[in-house]
Every structure is written in structure tokens, then in C-alpha cells.
Design a protein around this motif. Structure first.
Motif, PDB file in Angstrom:
ATOM      1  N   GLY A   1       1.488   4.610  -2.670  1.00 10.09           N
ATOM      2  CA  GLY A   1       1.339   6.147  -2.270  1.00 10.09           C
ATOM      3  C   GLY A   1       2.564   6.595  -2.846  1.00 10.09           C
ATOM      4  O   GLY A   1       2.460   7.516  -3.231  1.00 10.09           O
TER       5      GLY A   1
ATOM      6  N   LEU B   1       1.907   7.393  -6.234  1.00 11.97           N
ATOM      7  CA  LEU B   1       0.974   8.615  -6.399  1.00 11.97           C
ATOM      8  C   LEU B   1       1.628  10.003  -5.895  1.00 11.97           C
ATOM      9  O   LEU B   1       1.578  10.965  -6.706  1.00 11.97           O
ATOM     10  CB  LEU B   1      -0.168   8.328  -5.199  1.00 11.97           C
ATOM     11  CG  LEU B   1      -1.262   9.552  -5.453  1.00 11.97           C
ATOM     12  CD1 LEU B   1      -2.367   9.337  -6.193  1.00 11.97           C
ATOM     13  CD2 LEU B   1      -1.521  10.307  -4.292  1.00 11.97           C
ATOM     14  N   TYR B   2       2.626  10.250  -4.991  1.00 14.66           N
ATOM     15  CA  TYR B   2       3.400  11.082  -4.579  1.00 14.66           C
ATOM     16  C   TYR B   2       4.137  11.489  -5.806  1.00 14.66           C
ATOM     17  O   TYR B   2       4.145  12.842  -6.311  1.00 14.66           O
ATOM     18  CB  TYR B   2       4.412  11.191  -3.541  1.00 14.66           C
ATOM     19  CG  TYR B   2       4.019  10.431  -2.240  1.00 14.66           C
ATOM     20  CD1 TYR B   2       2.579  10.605  -1.790  1.00 14.66           C
ATOM     21  CD2 TYR B   2       4.566   9.774  -1.303  1.00 14.66           C
ATOM     22  CE1 TYR B   2       2.089   9.745  -0.651  1.00 14.66           C
ATOM     23  CE2 TYR B   2       4.214   9.312  -0.448  1.00 14.66           C
ATOM     24  CZ  TYR B   2       2.949   9.268   0.298  1.00 14.66           C
ATOM     25  OH  TYR B   2       2.708   8.409   1.389  1.00 14.66           O
TER      26      TYR B   2
ATOM     27  N   GLN C   1       0.923  -1.131   0.152  1.00 12.57           N
ATOM     28  CA  GLN C   1      -0.098  -0.172  -0.241  1.00 12.57           C
ATOM     29  C   GLN C   1       0.745   1.267  -0.218  1.00 12.57           C
ATOM     30  O   GLN C   1       0.600   2.155  -0.878  1.00 12.57           O
ATOM     31  CB  GLN C   1      -1.006   0.242   1.182  1.00 12.57           C
ATOM     32  CG  GLN C   1      -1.736   1.048   1.204  1.00 12.57           C
ATOM     33  CD  GLN C   1      -2.777   1.148   2.456  1.00 12.57           C
ATOM     34  OE1 GLN C   1      -2.432   0.738   3.421  1.00 12.57           O
ATOM     35  NE2 GLN C   1      -3.778   1.904   2.134  1.00 12.57           N
ATOM     36  N   ASP C   2       1.945   1.165   0.695  1.00 11.83           N
ATOM     37  CA  ASP C   2       2.958   2.183   0.662  1.00 11.83           C
ATOM     38  C   ASP C   2       3.433   2.622  -0.653  1.00 11.83           C
ATOM     39  O   ASP C   2       3.602   3.885  -1.098  1.00 11.83           O
ATOM     40  CB  ASP C   2       4.066   2.140   1.760  1.00 11.83           C
ATOM     41  CG  ASP C   2       3.872   2.355   3.000  1.00 11.83           C
ATOM     42  OD1 ASP C   2       2.912   2.999   3.385  1.00 11.83           O
ATOM     43  OD2 ASP C   2       4.898   1.938   4.116  1.00 11.83           O
TER      44      ASP C   2
ATOM     45  N   GLU D   1       9.095   6.190   4.874  1.00 11.54           N
ATOM     46  CA  GLU D   1       8.388   5.183   4.805  1.00 11.54           C
ATOM     47  C   GLU D   1       9.112   3.743   4.527  1.00 11.54           C
ATOM     48  O   GLU D   1       8.687   2.776   4.996  1.00 11.54           O
ATOM     49  CB  GLU D   1       6.997   5.404   3.867  1.00 11.54           C
ATOM     50  CG  GLU D   1       6.044   6.418   4.399  1.00 11.54           C
ATOM     51  CD  GLU D   1       4.769   6.765   3.405  1.00 11.54           C
ATOM     52  OE1 GLU D   1       4.165   7.435   3.649  1.00 11.54           O
ATOM     53  OE2 GLU D   1       4.758   5.707   2.409  1.00 11.54           O
TER      54      GLU D   1
ATOM     55  N   ARG E   1      -1.067  13.286 -15.985  1.00 10.80           N
ATOM     56  CA  ARG E   1      -0.678  11.736 -15.547  1.00 10.80           C
ATOM     57  C   ARG E   1      -1.234  10.782 -16.380  1.00 10.80           C
ATOM     58  O   ARG E   1      -0.391   9.811 -16.689  1.00 10.80           O
ATOM     59  CB  ARG E   1      -1.577  11.681 -14.109  1.00 10.80           C
ATOM     60  CG  ARG E   1      -1.213  10.226 -13.564  1.00 10.80           C
ATOM     61  CD  ARG E   1      -1.873   9.870 -12.225  1.00 10.80           C
ATOM     62  NE  ARG E   1      -1.858  10.869 -11.601  1.00 10.80           N
ATOM     63  CZ  ARG E   1      -2.261  11.006 -10.006  1.00 10.80           C
ATOM     64  NH1 ARG E   1      -2.507  10.046  -9.761  1.00 10.80           N
ATOM     65  NH2 ARG E   1      -1.981  12.105  -9.542  1.00 10.80           N
TER      66      ARG E   1
ATOM     67  N   GLU F   1       2.925  16.041 -12.251  1.00  5.05           N
ATOM     68  CA  GLU F   1       2.162  16.928 -12.857  1.00  5.05           C
ATOM     69  C   GLU F   1       2.379  18.303 -12.604  1.00  5.05           C
ATOM     70  O   GLU F   1       1.845  19.153 -13.220  1.00  5.05           O
ATOM     71  CB  GLU F   1       0.907  16.357 -12.048  1.00  5.05           C
ATOM     72  CG  GLU F   1       0.105  15.319 -12.751  1.00  5.05           C
ATOM     73  CD  GLU F   1      -1.100  14.632 -11.907  1.00  5.05           C
ATOM     74  OE1 GLU F   1      -2.264  14.550 -12.910  1.00  5.05           O
ATOM     75  OE2 GLU F   1      -0.915  14.519 -10.823  1.00  5.05           O
TER      76      GLU F   1
ATOM     77  N   PHE G   1      10.693   0.796   6.686  1.00  2.59           N
ATOM     78  CA  PHE G   1      10.101  -0.177   7.563  1.00  2.59           C
ATOM     79  C   PHE G   1      10.015  -1.550   6.706  1.00  2.59           C
ATOM     80  O   PHE G   1      10.104  -2.490   6.907  1.00  2.59           O
ATOM     81  CB  PHE G   1       8.908   0.288   8.045  1.00  2.59           C
ATOM     82  CG  PHE G   1       7.511  -0.627   7.343  1.00  2.59           C
ATOM     83  CD1 PHE G   1       7.222  -1.800   7.964  1.00  2.59           C
ATOM     84  CD2 PHE G   1       6.604   0.111   6.573  1.00  2.59           C
ATOM     85  CE1 PHE G   1       6.249  -2.813   7.218  1.00  2.59           C
ATOM     86  CE2 PHE G   1       5.750  -0.914   6.068  1.00  2.59           C
ATOM     87  CZ  PHE G   1       5.514  -2.063   6.307  1.00  2.59           C
ATOM     88  N   HIS G   2      10.163  -0.855   5.064  1.00  2.00           N
ATOM     89  CA  HIS G   2      10.100  -2.078   4.047  1.00  2.00           C
ATOM     90  C   HIS G   2      11.271  -3.095   4.158  1.00  2.00           C
ATOM     91  O   HIS G   2      11.179  -4.031   4.002  1.00  2.00           O
ATOM     92  CB  HIS G   2      10.088  -1.244   2.541  1.00  2.00           C
ATOM     93  CG  HIS G   2       8.996  -0.539   2.572  1.00  2.00           C
ATOM     94  ND1 HIS G   2       8.568   0.385   1.322  1.00  2.00           N
ATOM     95  CD2 HIS G   2       7.788  -0.120   3.384  1.00  2.00           C
ATOM     96  CE1 HIS G   2       7.627   0.988   1.471  1.00  2.00           C
ATOM     97  NE2 HIS G   2       7.076   0.600   2.720  1.00  2.00           N
TER      98      HIS G   2
ATOM     99  N   ARG H   1       9.035  12.042   2.136  1.00  2.00           N
ATOM    100  CA  ARG H   1       7.863  11.434   2.611  1.00  2.00           C
ATOM    101  C   ARG H   1       7.971   9.767   2.321  1.00  2.00           C
ATOM    102  O   ARG H   1       8.017   9.030   3.144  1.00  2.00           O
ATOM    103  CB  ARG H   1       6.603  11.728   2.095  1.00  2.00           C
ATOM    104  CG  ARG H   1       5.726  12.697   2.216  1.00  2.00           C
ATOM    105  CD  ARG H   1       4.459  12.880   1.791  1.00  2.00           C
ATOM    106  NE  ARG H   1       3.622  11.748   2.427  1.00  2.00           N
ATOM    107  CZ  ARG H   1       2.908  11.852   3.490  1.00  2.00           C
ATOM    108  NH1 ARG H   1       2.734  13.145   3.996  1.00  2.00           N
ATOM    109  NH2 ARG H   1       2.095  11.052   3.837  1.00  2.00           N
TER     110      ARG H   1
ATOM    111  N   SER I   1       2.258  13.147  -9.003  1.00  2.00           N
ATOM    112  CA  SER I   1       1.725  14.532  -8.568  1.00  2.00           C
ATOM    113  C   SER I   1       2.755  15.137  -8.973  1.00  2.00           C
ATOM    114  O   SER I   1       2.606  16.609  -9.369  1.00  2.00           O
ATOM    115  CB  SER I   1       1.122  14.713  -6.974  1.00  2.00           C
ATOM    116  OG  SER I   1       0.269  13.632  -6.751  1.00  2.00           O
TER     117      SER I   1
END
Ligand SMILES: [Fe+2]
Ligand SMILES: [Fe+2]
Lengths: 316, 96
Positions: free
Chosen positions: A77, A80-81, A73-74, A157, A93, A87, A160-161, A153, A84
Motif C-alpha cells: 500500500g 502505491l500511495y 500488505q501495508d 500504519e 508509473r 503520478e 505497528f510494524h 497515511r 500515485s
């Protein structure tokens, strides 16, 4: 103002570590380089979900399953960041996604390798996310504001991966003889492709010098690869596993590990589409996008209808 | 340019804890405001990053032009009398 003067102001800002923001003047090639690099980075995050998704339903315990789900799920994300961020440079996109589907845009070649056993999920988290972190940390200081903010960001995250991956490797390496064999086999298959993730050797790296000058890139491919090697060899030994490199040796004088030569033919083969999973990955990505089309349309139609209803009730 | 009708772009603002103001976190595409809010929750607050979310369609933001930077912000730099340090007071005046 003349183009030459604008370029000087731009480079002075970059040299002074002042971030470039989307509406600031920037050289065309800087914009193009960023669109290419950030959109390919975004595609990599998204395509990278596929080899791991392969194991969600077959994770060995609920604990491992929720961790893997959260990691994947990360990655969505992260994609998506990054989309963006592209863009902000005036790119649609959907156009970048069309480029991916048409084979015009690339994603990281590492995701064209298959995940054959559960140990591969450990090796991917430990080695592939590990190499990605090594590449991404310096990008937090990239001269382009939106890319640098997205990377901050992402890096928060990522750690942890890598830890969840290494924790899988630890369990396997300390398990039964069969589990140990699987752990070693996964390392044997992921070791070299992970080292290739840093890209061609410095002498053969086409875009590096300009990207360094623009402070998109901070360290050379070989510098980052060396750092990764030094960290990872020790971790591999901690697992009690072998590094699949007969030429690997420790240089007492420099304090660094030295690796054997990378098989660049394999690298370029995979880049050019002849890896084990290239076709499957693209087919799955395109399939998911095409099959989701009616959902996107229906959601838009529903939103428009709600809007109309709201207007009508306000008018009444 | 794509011919498809894309979901519009939304800007996401997050209040990280009570007492702080909302801060720009990023953007996303969504069909409408409700969906933007739901997606912002999934994308930007997976690790307790917020206690409140605002979403706003990007189209509705009016931004200043970097070219106007001088005319907008330069006039403030020579108005040093707007700062407390401009005023020399005798040492006997405490706490001011
Ligand atoms: Fe990621
Ligand atoms: Fe990751």
C-alpha cells in the motif's frame, strides 16, 4: 510572468508553510527532485517486501504469520500511495518502474541485505522500520501536498510494524540460549546498515541544502541518525542485547549517545550494486513484473469487452 | 513515455462513517470500475477507514486552473455582507 517572479512567489509560499499542489507553478528542479525522491521511496516500499516475504511461510506461529502478512500488505500500500504521488507530477508509473528495472533508479540499500533467520524479521521491523519512521515523520510536513498526505497515511500504519518487530525480538531475547544467540546475531548484522539508512554525513550530503530550503527535508541526516541512536540504544539494552559498536559511549554532558565511525565504503559498495542481494532483488522485482504482464493485459481486454457488451445491450 | 496500454487511473473517495460526506482518499490504477472498487477496498480501508467507497476515472474530473485563482475566488473576499457579522443589531435582539 517572468521565471524570476514565479520563483519568488513559489519560495514565499514554501516559507509561509503553504503547500505546493501538483498544478501550481514550481521550479523544474523541485519537480525533478520530488520525482526522483518519491519514486525511489516507492521502489523501496515494494522491494522492501522481498526480504520479509522470505519468511511468511516459515513464521513460527499463526499469530506471527498474520502479523507479518499484514505488515507486508501495508508496504505494498505504501508503494502505491507513493507511486500515485509521483503520478500527480505528470510521470507515468510504468516509466518509473522501467527506470528501476534498468538500474537507473535506486531503492533503499538496506533491502540488499539477506534475512537469514527468523530473528532477522524482528530486527528488520524494529531497526529498519524504526529508521524509516524517523525519516518519514518529518516528511509528513513536506512542502509538496501529495507527498505529505501520503506520508501521513504511511506513518499511521508504520508504528505497528516497528512494534511487531520489537515484539519478535523480545520473544527471542527472552527465549532459549540458541534464540538469544540468533537475536544478537541479527542485531550484529542489521545495526550498522540501519544507521546508514539516514544517508551520508551532513558534510558529504549533496542535495541536502536545497531540499531544506524547499522544505522537502526538515532535518539533516546526522540529526535524524542521532535521534534514532538515542532511542534505539536504550531499546537494545532493554532486550538485554549488546550494541555492536565498541566505540559507543554515553556523553553525560550532552545527554546523547555517541557512536563510532560508519563504514562508508560498505555503504557505497551496496549503493553501487555490490551488496549481497542487489542482483537477486532486481531479478525478483523484474520477474514479478514481467510475469504479471499477461494478467494486466487480460484484465484490460476483459474490461474492454464488458464495456462493449454493455454498449451493445443499451443500443438493442 | 511508455508504449504499453496501462490500466486507467481512478480517484477514490471514502465515507469514513455514516453522516459524513465522501472525501478524497487517493488514487489507483484498475482495468475497470468494479476492479477499482475492489482494489480501493484493499488499499484504503484496511483499518476500518470507511463505510462506503466511490471511485471515478481521473480523466472525468475537470479541475480549475491555479492561474484562475484570482478571478474565481477573489470576488468573494469583498462581499462581507454575506456574513452575519456585517449586520449591527441592537443588543436587545437575542438569538439571531
Ligand atoms: Fe512502509
Ligand atoms: Fe513498514
Amino acid at each position: 510572468m517572468a521565471e524570476k517572479d514565479l520563483e519568488k512567489i513559489f519560495q514565499d509560499k514554501v516559507d509561509a508553510e503553504i503547500k505546493i499542489e501538483p498544478k501550481d507553478w514550481m521550479p523544474d528542479d523541485y519537480r525533478k527532485t520530488l520525482v526522483r525522491q518519491i519514486s525511489q521511496h516507492a521502489h523501496s516500499e515494494i522491494v522492501g517486501m522481498l526480504p520479509e516475504a522470505n519468511w511468511i511461510t516459515r513464521a513460527p506461529s499463526l499469530k506471527r504469520k498474520v502479523a507479518l502478512l499484514a505488515k507486508i500488505q501495508d508496504e505494498a500500500g505504501h508503494g502505491l500511495y507513493l507511486y500515485s504521488a509521483t503520478e500527480t507530477l505528470g510521470v507515468e508509473r510504468d516509466d518509473t518502474i522501467e527506470d528501476l528495472h534498468a538500474g537507473k533508479a535506486k531503492y533503499s540499500s538496506i533491502f540488499n541485505y539477506p534475512t537469514l533467520t527468523w530473528a532477522d524479521i524482528g530486527a528488520v521491523g524494529w531497526l529498519v522500520d524504526g529508521a524509516a519512521i524517523m525519516n518519514q515523520v518529518p516528511l509528513c510536513r513536506c512542502s509538496f501536498g501529495p507527498y505529505s498526505r501520503a506520508m501521513v497515511r504511511v506513518c499511521k500504519e508504520e508504528s505497528f510494524h516497528q512494534r511487531q518487530g520489537f515484539s519478535i525480538m523480545l520473544a527471542m531475547a527472552n527465549g532459549t540460549a540458541e534464540q538469544k544467540r540468533m537475536a544478537q546475531d541479527a542485531i550484529d548484522r542489521w545495526w550498522w546498515p540501519s544507521l546508514m539508512m539516514f544517508g551520508p554525513n551532513d558534510a558529504d550530503s549533496a542535495h541536502s541544502a536545497q531540499s531544506m530550503k524547499w522544505k522537502i527535508k526538515r532535518f539533516s541526516n546526522d540529526e535524524l541518525r542521532q535521534r534514532f541512536l538515542d532511542m534505539t540504544v536504550a531499546q537494545c539494552h532493554l532486550l538485554g542485547c549488546e550494541v555492536p559498536d565498541p566505540d559507543l559511549k554515553f556523553n553525560e554532558e550532552t545527554g546523547h549517545w555517541e557512536m563510532g565511525p560508519i563504514d562508508w565504503d560498505e555503504f557505497w559498495n551496496v549503493v553501487k550494486g555490490r551488496g549481497k542481494c542487489n542482483r537477486q532483488r532486481l531479478r525478483d522485482r523484474k520477474g514479478a513484473y514481467d510475469e504479471g504482464e499477461w494478467v494486466r493485459e487480460a484484465a484490460m481486454a476483459y474490461a474492454d469487452k464488458k464495456q462493449l457488451r454493455k454498449k451493445a445491450s443499451q443500443a438493442a | 513515455m511508455s508504449k504499453k496500454k496501462n490500466w486507467p487511473l481512478w480517484e477514490v473517495f471514502i465515507r469514513s462513517k455514516a453522516g459524513l460526506s465522501h472525501r478524497h482518499a487517493g488514487s489507483l490504477h484498475a482495468a475497470d470500475a468494479e476492479m477499482a472498487l475492489e482494489m480501493a477496498r484493499d488499499v484504503y480501508t484496511r483499518r476500518n477507514e470507511g463505510v462506503s467507497i466511490w471511485v471515478m476515472e481521473s480523466n472525468n474530473i475537470m479541475a480549475s486552473d491555479p492561474e484562475d485563482k484570482e478571478s474565481l475566488f477573489e470576488p468573494a473576499s469583498d462581499k462581507i455582507y454575506r456574513h452575519p457579522t456585517f449586520y449591527d443589531l441592537p443588543d436587545e435582539v437575542k438569538h439571531m
